[in-house]
Motif scaffolding. Structure first.
Motif, short mmCIF file in Angstrom:
data_model
loop_
_atom_site.label_atom_id
_atom_site.label_comp_id
_atom_site.label_asym_id
_atom_site.label_seq_id
_atom_site.Cartn_x
_atom_site.Cartn_y
_atom_site.Cartn_z
N GLN A 43 0.82 -1.21 0.00
CA GLN A 43 0.00 0.00 0.00
C GLN A 43 0.86 1.26 0.00
N THR A 47 0.94 3.99 -3.00
CA THR A 47 0.48 5.34 -2.69
C THR A 47 1.55 6.37 -2.99
N GLY A 50 1.39 7.41 -6.52
CA GLY A 50 0.19 8.06 -7.02
C GLY A 50 -0.95 7.15 -7.37
N GLY A 52 -2.98 5.71 -5.23
CA GLY A 52 -4.10 5.93 -4.32
C GLY A 52 -4.55 4.69 -3.59
N ASP A 54 -4.13 3.91 -0.60
CA ASP A 54 -4.53 4.17 0.78
C ASP A 54 -6.03 4.39 0.91
N ASP A 55 -6.73 4.65 -0.21
CA ASP A 55 -8.18 4.81 -0.21
C ASP A 55 -8.73 4.35 -1.55
N ARG A 58 -11.70 6.28 -3.29
CA ARG A 58 -11.53 7.63 -3.83
C ARG A 58 -11.69 7.59 -5.35
N ALA A 60 -11.11 8.08 -9.23
CA ALA A 60 -9.91 8.35 -10.02
C ALA A 60 -9.96 9.76 -10.57
N THR A 61 -8.82 10.44 -10.51
CA THR A 61 -8.75 11.82 -10.99
C THR A 61 -7.75 11.97 -12.12
N GLY A 290 -8.50 0.95 2.50
CA GLY A 290 -7.19 0.90 1.86
C GLY A 290 -6.84 -0.50 1.42
N PRO A 336 -5.34 3.86 -10.40
CA PRO A 336 -6.27 4.78 -9.76
C PRO A 336 -7.72 4.45 -10.10
#
Length: 395
Positions: A43, A47, A50, A52, A54-55, A58, A60-61, A290, A336
């Motif tokens: 993890q 993270t 990039g 992600g 850990d969550d 969340r 994807a961005t 996570g 992501p």
């Protein structure tokens, strides 16, 4: 197997449009003697790049700095460590890592991935099993005795075999991806090791915002009579339902309260020349879930351990003569907003000198030792045939 030329990335569950366009950015390899928590290490590494991890809830961005995603591999021993379970006997392939995380960028048009290398001469010697059919049958009998004492309800026993080889093993391992029903077909490799997978089984994926697992339990020959026999077998259905209940419990540990559902129960699907029973279980993930907590909840996969899981792992550690290595762990892709990990059944590996395969099955009170030995052989047969295809010499 040293200084092998690069090949196109072909990790199971890699997006189809990315497989020929990926360039390795960084990797983490970890082995049990290194110490530490492999779930947390995976993890944190992802993270930091990039992804992600850990969550996982969340949205994807986009892809930061050209990042595409990462291959994630977990050995059976690392999976047991994540659950604080008995790790089992030592691995027969210590060159393989117990955890590998490989992060990839998309290549630019000026920096394409190299084409596949031409296959060279290939030879595979005789397969040497780590236990004889008689020893395998005796282990089944011992598990039945443990069930009779009430120690466990079901235990998955796995056998191993190894064969010497000469040549580049990766084209042979890549052939596993073409076996019928290989939902998680693909390869992963590093310095001095390589893994090939033909798994049909989803350990865990995120689909439409839900956690999904698809345990497989129950096997018969892929004939009309075999299908009817599988559907009618009280023993196979009982074995299967036990694992469905176990996986419901595992998912509930990391799910939003009250969201675990069995979406499909005991569906019969084909892998090579076998029918297998598969169920689909899903749940809404808990807020902020996570990767580390998800792996600790789902690993090792219930269909390759048994029930209760920790007690089954104790029996496995006492009865299997060698470790499960690359098999019965996890291999897949994380990016992501995306996660898709297969459970590494129907999986083979190569170190510098040997090819390794593993196969087994679930043992219940109703198991017949000779039938269990035959079932494991039936599962191993297509994998070994793919590995030995095209041999220039084959003893």
């Amino acid at each position: 197997m040293e200084a092998l030329p690069l090949r196109r990335v072909d990790t199971p569950a890699t997006p189809a449009g990315c497989r020929g366009r990926l360039v390795e950015r960084d990797r983490l390899e970890w082995r049990l003697p290194d110490g530490g928590d492999p779930a947390a290490l995976a993890q944190d590494f992802l993270t930091a790049h990039g992804v992600g991890a850990d969550d996982l809830t969340r949205p994807a961005t986009g892809r930061p700095n050209g990042l595409c995603g990462a291959a994630l591999y977990v050995s059976a021993a690392a999976a047991a460590t994540m659950a604080a379970a008995a790790p089992g006997a030592p691995t027969p392939a210590p060159a393989l890592p117990d955890l590998a995380v490989v992060v990839y960028d998309h290549a630019t048009t000026d920096d394409p991935a190299p084409p596949p290398a031409a296959d060279g001469p290939w030879w595979v010697g005789d397969w040497t099993p780590s236990w004889t059919p008689h020893q395998h049958a005796a282990a089944v009998t011992a598990v039945r005795a443990a069930i009779g004492r009430g120690d466990v309800y079901q235990v998955n026993l796995v056998g191993h075999a190894a064969a010497p080889y000469t040549g580049d093993p990766r084209p042979a391992l890549a052939r596993l991806a073409r076996l019928p029903g290989a939902r998680y077909g693909g390869t992963l490799h590093g310095p001095g090791w390589a893994i090939g997978c033909a798994s049909p089984e989803t350990l865990v994926a995120i689909e439409a915002g839900r956690l999904v697992t698809r345990p497989i339990k129950g096997t018969r020959p892929a004939t009309a009579a075999g299908r009817a026999e599988l559907l009618a077998s009280a023993k196979e259905r009982a074995e299967h339902i036990m694992i469905v209940d176990l996986e419901r419990n595992d998912l509930a540990r990391v799910a939003a309260t009250g969201t675990v559902t069995v979406d499909e129960l005991f569906a019969v699907r084909r892998w090579c020349d076998l029918w297998q029973a598969e169920s689909t279980i899903s749940a809404a993930p808990a807020d902020g879930l996570g990767l580390a907590d998800l792996l600790r909840a789902l690993c090792p996969g219930g269909s390759v351990t048994g029930a209760p899981k920790l007690a089954a792992c104790d029996v496995i550690a006492a009865r299997e003569p060698v470790g499960r290595g690359a098999a019965m762990g996890a291999l897949g892709w994380i990016a992501p907003g995306h996660l898709d990990l297969g459970l590494t059944i129907r999986t083979a590996a190569a170190d510098g000198h040997l090819l390794h395969t593993w196969a087994g099955g679930g043992i219940t009170w109703g198991s017949d030792p000779d039938a269990e030995v035959a079932e494991a052989a039936a599962k191993a047969r297509p994998v070994r045939a793919a590995l030995t295809a095209g041999c220039t010499r084959h003893r």
